[in-house]
Design a protein around this motif. Sequence first.
Motif, PDB file in Angstrom:
ATOM      1  N   SER A 167       2.276 -46.217 -78.409  1.00  0.00           N
ATOM      2  CA  SER A 167       1.810 -46.379 -79.667  1.00  0.00           C
ATOM      3  C   SER A 167       1.020 -47.645 -80.122  1.00  0.00           C
ATOM      4  O   SER A 167       0.975 -48.666 -79.276  1.00  0.00           O
ATOM      5  N   VAL A 168       0.498 -47.372 -81.264  1.00  0.00           N
ATOM      6  CA  VAL A 168      -0.494 -48.390 -81.608  1.00  0.00           C
ATOM      7  C   VAL A 168       0.421 -49.607 -82.336  1.00  0.00           C
ATOM      8  O   VAL A 168       1.225 -49.607 -83.366  1.00  0.00           O
ATOM      9  N   PHE A 169      -0.009 -50.785 -81.919  1.00  0.00           N
ATOM     10  CA  PHE A 169       0.560 -51.892 -82.581  1.00  0.00           C
ATOM     11  C   PHE A 169      -0.664 -52.921 -83.135  1.00  0.00           C
ATOM     12  O   PHE A 169      -1.811 -52.983 -82.832  1.00  0.00           O
ATOM     13  N   GLY A 182       4.632 -52.696 -85.180  1.00  0.00           N
ATOM     14  CA  GLY A 182       4.555 -51.318 -84.698  1.00  0.00           C
ATOM     15  C   GLY A 182       6.020 -50.744 -84.296  1.00  0.00           C
ATOM     16  O   GLY A 182       7.177 -51.295 -84.877  1.00  0.00           O
ATOM     17  N   ASP A 183       5.883 -49.863 -83.695  1.00  0.00           N
ATOM     18  CA  ASP A 183       7.365 -48.949 -83.442  1.00  0.00           C
ATOM     19  C   ASP A 183       8.236 -49.594 -82.281  1.00  0.00           C
ATOM     20  O   ASP A 183       7.656 -49.435 -80.896  1.00  0.00           O
ATOM     21  N   ILE A 184       9.155 -50.322 -82.397  1.00  0.00           N
ATOM     22  CA  ILE A 184       9.767 -51.046 -81.242  1.00  0.00           C
ATOM     23  C   ILE A 184      10.981 -50.282 -81.154  1.00  0.00           C
ATOM     24  O   ILE A 184      11.832 -50.967 -80.506  1.00  0.00           O
ATOM     25  N   GLN A 215      12.844 -56.714 -70.902  1.00  0.00           N
ATOM     26  CA  GLN A 215      11.778 -55.617 -70.751  1.00  0.00           C
ATOM     27  C   GLN A 215      10.395 -56.032 -70.988  1.00  0.00           C
ATOM     28  O   GLN A 215      10.142 -57.101 -71.565  1.00  0.00           O
ATOM     29  N   PHE A 216       9.404 -55.369 -70.650  1.00  0.00           N
ATOM     30  CA  PHE A 216       7.866 -55.644 -70.886  1.00  0.00           C
ATOM     31  C   PHE A 216       7.259 -54.420 -71.552  1.00  0.00           C
ATOM     32  O   PHE A 216       7.885 -53.548 -71.620  1.00  0.00           O
ATOM     33  N   VAL A 217       6.167 -54.908 -72.061  1.00  0.00           N
ATOM     34  CA  VAL A 217       5.089 -53.802 -72.831  1.00  0.00           C
ATOM     35  C   VAL A 217       3.750 -53.815 -71.922  1.00  0.00           C
ATOM     36  O   VAL A 217       3.581 -54.771 -71.101  1.00  0.00           O
ATOM     37  N   ASN A 218       3.063 -52.631 -72.079  1.00  0.00           N
ATOM     38  CA  ASN A 218       1.918 -52.493 -71.262  1.00  0.00           C
ATOM     39  C   ASN A 218       0.843 -52.368 -72.295  1.00  0.00           C
ATOM     40  O   ASN A 218       0.621 -51.414 -72.911  1.00  0.00           O
ATOM     41  N   ILE A 219      -0.207 -53.322 -72.272  1.00  0.00           N
ATOM     42  CA  ILE A 219      -1.144 -53.021 -73.463  1.00  0.00           C
ATOM     43  C   ILE A 219      -2.456 -52.835 -73.075  1.00  0.00           C
ATOM     44  O   ILE A 219      -3.031 -53.475 -72.084  1.00  0.00           O
ATOM     45  N   GLU A 222      -5.843 -53.807 -83.290  1.00  0.00           N
ATOM     46  CA  GLU A 222      -4.658 -52.899 -82.848  1.00  0.00           C
ATOM     47  C   GLU A 222      -4.925 -52.608 -81.179  1.00  0.00           C
ATOM     48  O   GLU A 222      -5.959 -52.584 -80.626  1.00  0.00           O
ATOM     49  N   TRP A 223      -3.743 -52.562 -80.587  1.00  0.00           N
ATOM     50  CA  TRP A 223      -3.670 -52.351 -79.158  1.00  0.00           C
ATOM     51  C   TRP A 223      -2.802 -51.254 -79.188  1.00  0.00           C
ATOM     52  O   TRP A 223      -1.566 -51.087 -79.395  1.00  0.00           O
TER      53      TRP A 223
END
Lengths: 243, 303
Positions: free
Chosen positions: A4-6, A25-27, A35-39, A82-83
Amino acid sequence: MKDSVFKILSNEKIAKNTYECILEGDISDVKAPGQFVNIKLDGFYLRRPISVCDAEDGKLTIIYKVVGEGTEAMAKAAVGDEWLTLTGLGNGYDTSPSGDYPLLIGGGAGVPPMYMLCKKLIFEGKHPTVILGFNTKDEVFYKEKFTNLGAKVIVATADGSVGVKGFVTNVMPSCEYTYFYTCGPEPMLKAVYEVSVTSGQLSFEERMGCGFGACMGCSCKTKYGNKRICRDGPVLTKEEIIW
Amino acid sequence: MANTKVNLCGITLDNPIIPASGTFGFGYEFAELYDINVLGTFSFKGTTLEPRFGNPTPRIAECASGMLNAVGLQNPGVDKVISEELPKLRRVFNKPVMANVSGFSIHEYVETVRRLDGEGDIGWFEVNISCPNVHGGGMSFGTSPEMAEQVTRAVRKVTDKPIIIKLSPNVTDIVSIAKACEAGGADGVSLINTLLGMRIDIKRRRPIIANKTGGFSGPAIKPVAVRMIYQVYEAVKIPIVGMGGARSAEDVIELMLAGATAVEIGAENLVNPYACRDIIEALPSVMEKYGINNLSEIIGGAH
């Protein structure tokens, strides 16, 4: 896992080459500390995997060190940009075996995931001690943030410019703890593993293709078989690691 | 109403979209994201006779408009694929699947195919003679017409299912190799596998990838794929599964116009896990935009 878009709310330098970015954004898929996120960044083919520092009230905090072209581009991003971001990646830390006095050891860019972990442990009524390791004074960040959570904080710098002179492993023997959690460069993880006197969990880093278990780009061997750092990790238990 | 159906070696696909081997595991990671039964089919993780850990890490390096990988055919081996992976796959996918196999000797190719042949949900074999990331096998079978024909003939003897030979672009003449596969009894060819490449970390002054070289994939290689599909289409009668840098419905149409009957999507799955679903959803409107009613009618349409 969710894509999703942050939106960037702030993106500030907080130490040498180190930036704190707060995103909206939607967390809902961020389930555990570690944990990690991938941008996805414009102009780069692969995404950038970054560990979660905090996720609360619809806000995601990440802290990243500028080490290459991708993180350089991230540092230039403006408020409002936005990412597209994949969230909920990796297993994260399990707080259930921590005991009452867990020891958290973060080194450099490995400090951020310790923050959300520390917060969770304190929420669970535990009494964490946090060792933050940096090379030098200019690189230190988040000391007060950890103190404000209510943790006992010890800073170590390799050059002794602030806190204890030496590595995190020089501090560890003076701490009493029931369990340990760590994240940092691999040589530090190995040193922590060797000095530690309890069981614990270690978070690893590897160059990734996808970040969600499809490409086998970040595989490692463990005592319990082959694992993917991105999907079955990045957190491994002390007992399963093969160095 | 746009008709996206194509026929690949006697089996009808609802659409020509096939996630490429090594970018889609055994399907179930993606099944958490969307119903993978929307796919034409998919080519599962390259399977060898023995389990393989693959190459040391780092295995991945980014490039402009693409990436290098040197995974090195990590897989649990054919017996575990049959006993553990395929049962998990069956729970999330109810169409014929493409079995991607690799080997280090003709015996290994033959034995792997023979053991998988009894699995009813396998629709096609995709025989990889073009992996650039393993030593002493893989690509060496795909760089000579004689070896390619020998592997094809040997595998032909142990299965009646369609055999699609996956070809390497790292050759002087891909057409002669495609023709050799056709002569050996292949039902189709798939191309292109990754292009051999390298990146160097200028701080460390060493190759980024532990294996030193890796296979280059992603949007940057699409023109090479289009050219090779176009050339092979003119030389063989068997269908071509095209791949190389495709990431949109327009790209799929371009590869089909060059001569592909179906199109595999590779690297893009790693960047956008919804890539194949998105392309399938976009196909009807993009077909309409370009005046295409039946997708199968455009195969080789650029010739």
